[in-house]
Design an enzyme around this catalytic site. Structure first.
Site, PDB file in Angstrom:
ATOM      1  N   THR A   7       0.695  -1.296   0.028  1.00  0.00           N
ATOM      2  CA  THR A   7       0.134  -0.078  -0.194  1.00  0.00           C
ATOM      3  C   THR A   7       0.808   1.233   0.044  1.00  0.00           C
ATOM      4  OG1 THR A   7      -1.715   1.147   0.998  1.00  0.00           O
ATOM      5  CG2 THR A   7      -0.082   0.098   2.778  1.00  0.00           C
ATOM      6  N   ASN A   9      -0.648   3.968   1.382  1.00  0.00           N
ATOM      7  CA  ASN A   9      -1.106   4.602   2.420  1.00  0.00           C
ATOM      8  C   ASN A   9      -0.399   4.602   3.804  1.00  0.00           C
ATOM      9  OD1 ASN A   9      -2.850   5.363   4.583  1.00  0.00           O
ATOM     10  ND2 ASN A   9      -4.749   4.775   3.704  1.00  0.00           N
ATOM     11  N   LYS A  12      -2.158   3.560   7.027  1.00  0.00           N
ATOM     12  CA  LYS A  12      -2.548   1.968   7.367  1.00  0.00           C
ATOM     13  C   LYS A  12      -1.195   1.325   7.696  1.00  0.00           C
ATOM     14  CE  LYS A  12      -5.992   1.038   3.922  1.00  0.00           C
ATOM     15  NZ  LYS A  12      -6.447  -0.157   2.888  1.00  0.00           N
ATOM     16  N   ASP A  68      -7.654  -5.747   0.647  1.00  0.00           N
ATOM     17  CA  ASP A  68      -8.900  -5.291  -0.222  1.00  0.00           C
ATOM     18  C   ASP A  68     -10.355  -5.242   0.727  1.00  0.00           C
ATOM     19  OD1 ASP A  68      -9.373  -3.740  -2.382  1.00  0.00           O
ATOM     20  OD2 ASP A  68     -10.450  -5.431  -3.244  1.00  0.00           O
ATOM     21  N   GLY A 150     -15.150   7.136   4.010  1.00  0.00           N
ATOM     22  CA  GLY A 150     -15.581   6.483   3.167  1.00  0.00           C
ATOM     23  C   GLY A 150     -17.186   6.284   3.468  1.00  0.00           C
ATOM     24  N   TYR A 151     -17.691   5.127   3.738  1.00  0.00           N
ATOM     25  CA  TYR A 151     -19.259   5.032   3.739  1.00  0.00           C
ATOM     26  C   TYR A 151     -19.556   4.993   5.353  1.00  0.00           C
ATOM     27  CZ  TYR A 151     -19.345   3.550  -1.081  1.00  0.00           C
ATOM     28  OH  TYR A 151     -18.919   3.454  -2.388  1.00  0.00           O
ATOM     29  N   HIS A 177     -14.073  -4.586  10.395  1.00  0.00           N
ATOM     30  CA  HIS A 177     -13.709  -5.928   9.401  1.00  0.00           C
ATOM     31  C   HIS A 177     -12.160  -5.694   9.133  1.00  0.00           C
ATOM     32  CE1 HIS A 177     -14.359  -1.843   7.752  1.00  0.00           C
ATOM     33  NE2 HIS A 177     -13.663  -2.204   6.371  1.00  0.00           N
ATOM     34  N   ARG A 178     -11.580  -4.397   9.173  1.00  0.00           N
ATOM     35  CA  ARG A 178     -10.128  -4.481   8.761  1.00  0.00           C
ATOM     36  C   ARG A 178      -9.232  -5.003   9.989  1.00  0.00           C
ATOM     37  NH1 ARG A 178     -10.482   0.037   7.438  1.00  0.00           N
ATOM     38  NH2 ARG A 178     -10.735  -0.089   5.510  1.00  0.00           N
TER      39      ARG A 178
HETATM   40  P1  IMP Z   1      -9.783  -0.400   0.876  1.00  0.00           P
HETATM   41  O1  IMP Z   1      -9.436  -1.374  -0.062  1.00  0.00           O
HETATM   42  O2  IMP Z   1      -9.069  -0.539   2.227  1.00  0.00           O
HETATM   43  O3  IMP Z   1      -8.609   0.920   0.070  1.00  0.00           O
HETATM   44  O4  IMP Z   1     -11.042   0.204   0.584  1.00  0.00           O
HETATM   45  C1  IMP Z   1     -11.910   0.482  -0.561  1.00  0.00           C
HETATM   46  C2  IMP Z   1     -12.975   1.316  -0.248  1.00  0.00           C
HETATM   47  O5  IMP Z   1     -13.796   0.631   0.599  1.00  0.00           O
HETATM   48  C3  IMP Z   1     -12.807   2.718   0.410  1.00  0.00           C
HETATM   49  O6  IMP Z   1     -12.396   3.679  -0.545  1.00  0.00           O
HETATM   50  C4  IMP Z   1     -14.059   2.829   1.142  1.00  0.00           C
HETATM   51  O7  IMP Z   1     -14.834   3.462   0.086  1.00  0.00           O
HETATM   52  C5  IMP Z   1     -14.682   1.427   1.389  1.00  0.00           C
HETATM   53  N1  IMP Z   1     -14.370   1.129   2.625  1.00  0.00           N
HETATM   54  C6  IMP Z   1     -13.401   0.177   2.933  1.00  0.00           C
HETATM   55  N2  IMP Z   1     -13.301   0.123   4.500  1.00  0.00           N
HETATM   56  C7  IMP Z   1     -14.020   1.027   5.027  1.00  0.00           C
HETATM   57  C8  IMP Z   1     -14.266   1.482   6.193  1.00  0.00           C
HETATM   58  O8  IMP Z   1     -14.029   1.092   7.330  1.00  0.00           O
HETATM   59  N3  IMP Z   1     -15.311   2.588   6.406  1.00  0.00           N
HETATM   60  C9  IMP Z   1     -15.931   3.157   5.136  1.00  0.00           C
HETATM   61  N4  IMP Z   1     -15.550   2.862   3.953  1.00  0.00           N
HETATM   62  C10 IMP Z   1     -14.633   1.901   3.691  1.00  0.00           C
END
Ligand code: IMP
Length: 201
Positions: A7, A9, A12, A68, A150-151, A177-178
Site C-alpha cells: 500500500t 497509505n 495504514k 482489499d 468512506g461509507y 472488518h479491517r
Molecule cells: P480499501 O481496499 O481499504 O482501500 O477500501 C476500498 C474502499 O472501500 C474505500 O475507499 C471505502 O470506500 C470503502 N471502505 C473500506 N473500508 C471502509 C471503512 O472502514 N469505512 C468506510 N468505508 C470503507
C-alpha cells in the site's frame, strides 16, 4: 522479519506497525521504492488482494501482504463491493457522491442490510494465505457523524446505535472488518514466527 504492506497509505502502515510491535518491521511500497499504483482489476476482494500482494512478491521475493475492502449491500446484490472507492466515479475529490448514489439506489427499499468486508492476502516463503474480516450492519437514511472515512457516516454495525463515523477510532477498531482481518494475520504470524524464519522469511 521485514514484511511489506502493498500500500502507499502511510496511515495504514503506521496503524499496523503499532499493532505488531518491534518483532516485525512493516515496509510500505514507498519504503521499498515501488512508486506505481497496482491496478485492482479483480472481481472479488480476494482476487484484488492477491493481485497486489503477488505483483510485489514477484519483484522483491520478500514476505508481503495486501488488503482489499469494501461495502456489500444485500438489496444491491453486493454492490458497491470491489467498486466501493469508485462507485460514483473515479478520482472524486470528496466522498459525498458515492454516499448519495448508494442512498438514492436504496430509496424506498426496506432491506437495508449490508456488511463491510476485508480480505488480506499474505505471501511468505512462496505460500499464499488469506485472512478475512466481516462486520454486519445496516445502511441508514441520512449520514451521521464526522469521524472515519468512506461509507462510515451511513453504516450502523449490528448491536450498536451509532454509525462508524460517530465512533472514535478505538471503538471502531474493536469491531471493524479491517482490524478483524489484521488480527487474524497477526495471530498467524506470531504463532508461526519461528517456523517462518527457519524457512527463510
Ligand atoms: P480499501 O481496499 O481499504 O482501500 O477500501 C476500498 C474502499 O472501500 C474505500 O475507499 C471505502 O470506500 C470503502 N471502505 C473500506 N473500508 C471502509 C471503512 O472502514 N469505512 C468506510 N468505508 C470503507
Amino acid at each position: 522479519m521485514e514484511l511489506i504492506f502493498a500500500t502507499h497509505n502511510q496511515g495504514k502502515v503506521r496503524e499496523i506497525q503499532n499493532l505488531v510491535g518491534e518483532k516485525i518491521k512493516i515496509l510500505s511500497l514507498t519504503d521499498v521504492g515501488f512508486l506505481e499504483e497496482i491496478p485492482e482489476t479483480g472481481s472479488t476482494f480476494k482476487e484484488n488482494a492477491f493481485l497486489k500482494a503477488n505483483a510485489i512478491y514477484q519483484i522483491y521475493k520478500k514476505p508481503v501482504f495486501a488488503d482489499d475492502s469494501g461495502l456489500e449491500v444485500d438489496a444491491l446484490n453486493g454492490r458497491p463491493g470491489v467498486y466501493s472507492a469508485r462507485y460514483a466515479g473515479i478520482g472524486l475529490k470528496n466522498f459525498e457522491p458515492h454516499i448519495n448514489k448508494l442512498l438514492n439506489e436504496l430509496n424506498g427499499i426496506e432491506d437495508r442490510s449490508a456488511r463491510f468486508r476485508t480480505v488480506i492476502c499474505l505471501i511468505i516463503n512462496d505460500e499464499i494465505y488469506y485472512f478475512e474480516g466481516v462486520v454486519n450492519g445496516k445502511i441508514i437514511h441520512h449520514p451521521r457523524g464526522n469521524n472515519g472515512f468512506g461509507y462510515d457516516p451511513i453504516f450502523v454495525p449490528d448491536g450498536y446505535d451509532k454509525t462508524f463515523a460517530e465512533m472514535n477510532l478505538d471503538e471502531k477498531n474493536t469491531i471493524s472488518h479491517r482490524s478483524q482481518a489484521i488480527n487474524k494475520m497477526l495471530e498467524f504470524l506470531m504463532s508461526e514466527y519461528n517456523k517462518l524464519i527457519e524457512k527463510g522469511a
